[in-house]
Design a protein around this motif. Structure first.
Motif, PDB file in Angstrom:
ATOM      1  N   GLN A  51     -49.929  28.242  16.247  1.00 51.74           N
ATOM      2  CA  GLN A  51     -50.087  29.699  16.313  1.00 51.74           C
ATOM      3  C   GLN A  51     -48.754  30.373  16.580  1.00 51.74           C
ATOM      4  OE1 GLN A  51     -53.603  31.266  18.431  1.00 51.74           O
ATOM      5  NE2 GLN A  51     -52.142  32.359  19.725  1.00 51.74           N
ATOM      6  N   ALA A  52     -47.950  29.772  17.451  1.00 50.95           N
ATOM      7  CA  ALA A  52     -46.643  30.342  17.755  1.00 50.95           C
ATOM      8  C   ALA A  52     -45.722  30.257  16.539  1.00 50.95           C
ATOM      9  CB  ALA A  52     -46.015  29.614  18.945  1.00 50.95           C
ATOM     10  N   ASN A  53     -45.794  29.145  15.813  1.00 53.27           N
ATOM     11  CA  ASN A  53     -44.910  28.963  14.663  1.00 53.27           C
ATOM     12  C   ASN A  53     -45.299  29.861  13.491  1.00 53.27           C
ATOM     13  OD1 ASN A  53     -43.621  27.019  16.137  1.00 53.27           O
ATOM     14  ND2 ASN A  53     -44.481  25.283  15.026  1.00 53.27           N
ATOM     15  N   GLY A  54     -46.596  30.013  13.262  1.00 54.91           N
ATOM     16  CA  GLY A  54     -47.052  30.794  12.122  1.00 54.91           C
ATOM     17  C   GLY A  54     -47.355  32.238  12.447  1.00 54.91           C
ATOM     18  N   GLY A  55     -47.365  32.556  13.740  1.00 59.54           N
ATOM     19  CA  GLY A  55     -47.730  33.900  14.157  1.00 59.54           C
ATOM     20  C   GLY A  55     -49.221  33.996  14.416  1.00 59.54           C
ATOM     21  N   LEU A  56     -49.613  34.904  15.292  1.00 55.14           N
ATOM     22  CA  LEU A  56     -51.027  35.089  15.590  1.00 55.14           C
ATOM     23  C   LEU A  56     -51.650  35.970  14.520  1.00 55.14           C
ATOM     24  CD1 LEU A  56     -53.534  34.843  17.290  1.00 55.14           C
ATOM     25  CD2 LEU A  56     -52.706  36.720  18.720  1.00 55.14           C
ATOM     26  N   HIS A  57     -52.574  35.407  13.764  1.00 55.48           N
ATOM     27  CA  HIS A  57     -53.304  36.121  12.725  1.00 55.48           C
ATOM     28  C   HIS A  57     -54.791  35.991  13.059  1.00 55.48           C
ATOM     29  CE1 HIS A  57     -49.595  36.504  10.418  1.00 55.48           C
ATOM     30  NE2 HIS A  57     -49.372  35.226  10.678  1.00 55.48           N
ATOM     31  N   ALA A  58     -55.278  36.932  13.823  1.00 53.02           N
ATOM     32  CA  ALA A  58     -56.630  36.846  14.366  1.00 53.02           C
ATOM     33  C   ALA A  58     -57.665  36.675  13.261  1.00 53.02           C
ATOM     34  CB  ALA A  58     -56.947  38.098  15.181  1.00 53.02           C
ATOM     35  N   GLY A  59     -58.571  35.730  13.484  1.00 51.61           N
ATOM     36  CA  GLY A  59     -59.650  35.484  12.547  1.00 51.61           C
ATOM     37  C   GLY A  59     -59.329  34.482  11.461  1.00 51.61           C
ATOM     38  N   TYR A  60     -58.083  34.001  11.414  1.00 54.21           N
ATOM     39  CA  TYR A  60     -57.673  33.047  10.381  1.00 54.21           C
ATOM     40  C   TYR A  60     -57.515  31.647  10.960  1.00 54.21           C
ATOM     41  CZ  TYR A  60     -56.614  36.875   7.154  1.00 54.21           C
ATOM     42  OH  TYR A  60     -56.705  37.969   6.328  1.00 54.21           O
ATOM     43  N   ALA A 331     -62.262  21.823  15.243  1.00 52.22           N
ATOM     44  CA  ALA A 331     -63.215  22.505  16.121  1.00 52.22           C
ATOM     45  C   ALA A 331     -62.508  23.532  16.996  1.00 52.22           C
ATOM     46  CB  ALA A 331     -63.957  21.486  16.982  1.00 52.22           C
ATOM     47  N   ASP A 332     -61.341  23.159  17.527  1.00 53.29           N
ATOM     48  CA  ASP A 332     -60.583  24.085  18.366  1.00 53.29           C
ATOM     49  C   ASP A 332     -60.191  25.325  17.575  1.00 53.29           C
ATOM     50  OD1 ASP A 332     -58.652  23.965  21.098  1.00 53.29           O
ATOM     51  OD2 ASP A 332     -57.872  25.185  19.451  1.00 53.29           O
ATOM     52  N   SER A 333     -59.655  25.124  16.372  1.00 50.09           N
ATOM     53  CA  SER A 333     -59.251  26.253  15.538  1.00 50.09           C
ATOM     54  C   SER A 333     -60.450  27.114  15.157  1.00 50.09           C
ATOM     55  CB  SER A 333     -58.557  25.730  14.273  1.00 50.09           C
ATOM     56  OG  SER A 333     -58.247  26.779  13.390  1.00 50.09           O
ATOM     57  N   TYR A 334     -61.564  26.467  14.841  1.00 51.73           N
ATOM     58  CA  TYR A 334     -62.764  27.195  14.430  1.00 51.73           C
ATOM     59  C   TYR A 334     -63.268  28.117  15.549  1.00 51.73           C
ATOM     60  CZ  TYR A 334     -67.569  28.010  12.872  1.00 51.73           C
ATOM     61  OH  TYR A 334     -68.755  28.595  12.501  1.00 51.73           O
ATOM     62  N   LEU A 335     -63.311  27.571  16.777  1.00 50.67           N
ATOM     63  CA  LEU A 335     -63.802  28.370  17.901  1.00 50.67           C
ATOM     64  C   LEU A 335     -62.891  29.559  18.161  1.00 50.67           C
ATOM     65  CD1 LEU A 335     -64.945  25.530  20.334  1.00 50.67           C
ATOM     66  CD2 LEU A 335     -66.396  27.112  19.045  1.00 50.67           C
ATOM     67  N   ARG A 336     -61.603  29.374  17.996  1.00 43.47           N
ATOM     68  CA  ARG A 336     -60.673  30.480  18.221  1.00 43.47           C
ATOM     69  C   ARG A 336     -60.889  31.596  17.203  1.00 43.47           C
ATOM     70  NH1 ARG A 336     -54.807  28.485  20.423  1.00 43.47           N
ATOM     71  NH2 ARG A 336     -55.493  26.608  21.503  1.00 43.47           N
ATOM     72  N   ARG A 337     -60.876  31.221  15.941  1.00 48.10           N
ATOM     73  CA  ARG A 337     -60.918  32.271  14.920  1.00 48.10           C
ATOM     74  C   ARG A 337     -62.265  32.975  14.875  1.00 48.10           C
ATOM     75  NH1 ARG A 337     -62.978  30.386   9.931  1.00 48.10           N
ATOM     76  NH2 ARG A 337     -63.262  28.125   9.786  1.00 48.10           N
ATOM     77  N   THR A 338     -63.362  32.256  15.085  1.00 50.04           N
ATOM     78  CA  THR A 338     -64.661  32.917  15.079  1.00 50.04           C
ATOM     79  C   THR A 338     -64.831  33.794  16.314  1.00 50.04           C
ATOM     80  OG1 THR A 338     -65.671  30.929  16.050  1.00 50.04           O
ATOM     81  CG2 THR A 338     -65.786  31.175  13.656  1.00 50.04           C
ATOM     82  N   GLY A 339     -64.249  33.358  17.431  1.00 51.57           N
ATOM     83  CA  GLY A 339     -64.290  34.177  18.635  1.00 51.57           C
ATOM     84  C   GLY A 339     -63.520  35.475  18.470  1.00 51.57           C
ATOM     85  N   GLU A 340     -62.414  35.392  17.747  1.00 52.48           N
ATOM     86  CA  GLU A 340     -61.621  36.596  17.497  1.00 52.48           C
ATOM     87  C   GLU A 340     -62.368  37.585  16.610  1.00 52.48           C
ATOM     88  OE1 GLU A 340     -57.433  34.091  17.779  1.00 52.48           O
ATOM     89  OE2 GLU A 340     -58.331  34.604  15.832  1.00 52.48           O
TER      90      GLU A 340
END
Length: 352
Positions: A51-60, A331-340
């Motif tokens: 996320q830090a390297n690519g930037g925070l892009h909420a929902g992606y 799973a970690d990525s999925y929970l983050r983006r769906t939560g956003e």
């Protein structure tokens, strides 16, 4: 005059983003299986790094963020029905929801920023069971152990001065890992296509087909394009892959043959960095047909976690350690983006 081959430094710089999925898998594997200190390396911290390297892009997605949804079906010819009891291999049609994508965490990156393309598919059988698979347009993975993955994480750390991985560090990493030889040999001759439709996509990991009588056979699979390759040289615009796909679909559905390759008893089935010999038995299982593409913000693929360990009865995971690692990280990525996305909807609902 012929064009001289690219230097090792040029190759490593061009393919630096390949370290992104390696990093993701590395740390999640180390944490899940306890090979490294869990206080230093966890899936959550690695996703933080992406996320830090690519930037925070909420929902992606934190990796393979840029993509496009596709849908269609798989037309099985029944040739694998004796090798697997999975209904997807019985003669007939199975609906498919898929996603073409690029590695990396930036959904707005230009298509020429990385040469690898990916294809994820979800097959849904009539009985509700699913087969999910994520494939890439390369024949072999760079490394096959959690220790090597962890070292690749260190080598791929962005240089604060440039914001990019240090080519010297990456070169040192590859030099100290001879198992990367097969991958580097492919890199030197790889010619990425200007079309998702003309790429071959490989599973890289091995799985087992399980027959009705309990017989198990190790396999890897690939989808082979019907469309001829198109050079990326001269491709214009930041989004030429999606544009090309939409244009092709206006002329009719796109097709790939699903090819299953069977391992010999002594072939490695737990190391994605080791290719199998070309003379292994192969079976053409049927045809993947894609007839529709939709922007991922509106498409069915948006909310699908393409976890490769979600399999129907008749397909099983191998002992390849990357498979549970991919499952945990996805799973970690999925929970983050769906939560956003949920948080955004809630905020919009409570606006005055």
């Amino acid at each position: 005059m012929s064009t001289p081959p690219p230097s090792n430094k040029a190759i490593l710089a061009r393919y630096g983003l390949i370290a992104v999925p390696v990093v993701l898998l590395a740390a999640s594997m180390a944490y899940v299986h306890g090979w490294l200190d869990p206080h230093r390396v966890t899936p959550a911290r690695i996703v933080d790094n992406l996320q830090a390297n690519g930037g925070l892009h909420a929902g992606y997605r934190r990796n393979h963020a840029k993509g496009i949804c596709v849908s269609g079906w798989f037309e099985s010819n029944g040739e694998l029905a004796q090798d697997s009891k999975a209904a997807v291999f019985a003669p007939g049609r199975t609906p498919v929801v898929g996603r073409f994508a690029l590695p990396g965490g930036n959904p707005y990156a230009p298509d020429n920023s990385v040469p690898i393309r990916s294809l994820a598919l979800r097959f849904t059988q009539a009985d509700g069971q699913q087969w999910r698979t994520g494939m890439n347009s390369m024949p072999v993975f760079p490394v096959g152990t959690p220790e090597a993955f962890f070292e690749s994480l260190q080598a791929g750390r962005p240089d604060p001065a440039t914001g990019k991985p240090n080519p010297a560090a990456q070169q040192a990493f590859f030099a100290s890992h001879p198992e990367t030889g097969a991958f580097l040999a492919w890199v030197k001759t790889a010619k990425p296509s200007a079309s998702y439709a003309s790429e071959r996509y490989d599973s890289l990991n091995a799985f087992y087909l399980v027959a009705a009588d309990g017989r198990r056979q190790a396999v890897r699979w690939a989808v082979i394009p019907e469309s001829a390759a198109v050079s990326a040289n001269g491709a214009e615009g930041a989004d030429y892959l999606a544009q090309d796909l939409q244009q092709r679909l206006t002329a009719g559905p796109l097709r790939w043959a699903l090819r299953m390759t069977f391992a010999n008893p002594d072939d490695p089935v737990d190391d994605a960095s080791k290719p199998w010999p070309q003379d292994r038995r192969t079976v053409e299982a049927g045809t993947l047909v894609l007839d529709r593409a939709v922007a991922q913000i509106d498409g069915q693929c948006r909310d699908v976690n393409y976890d490769p360990t979600i399999l129907p009865s008749g397909i099983e995971i191998s002992a390849d350690p990357l498979l549970p690692a991919r499952s945990a990280a996805y799973a970690d990525s999925y929970l983050r983006r769906t939560g956003e996305v949920d948080a955004l909807h809630t905020a919009q609902e409570h606006r005055p």
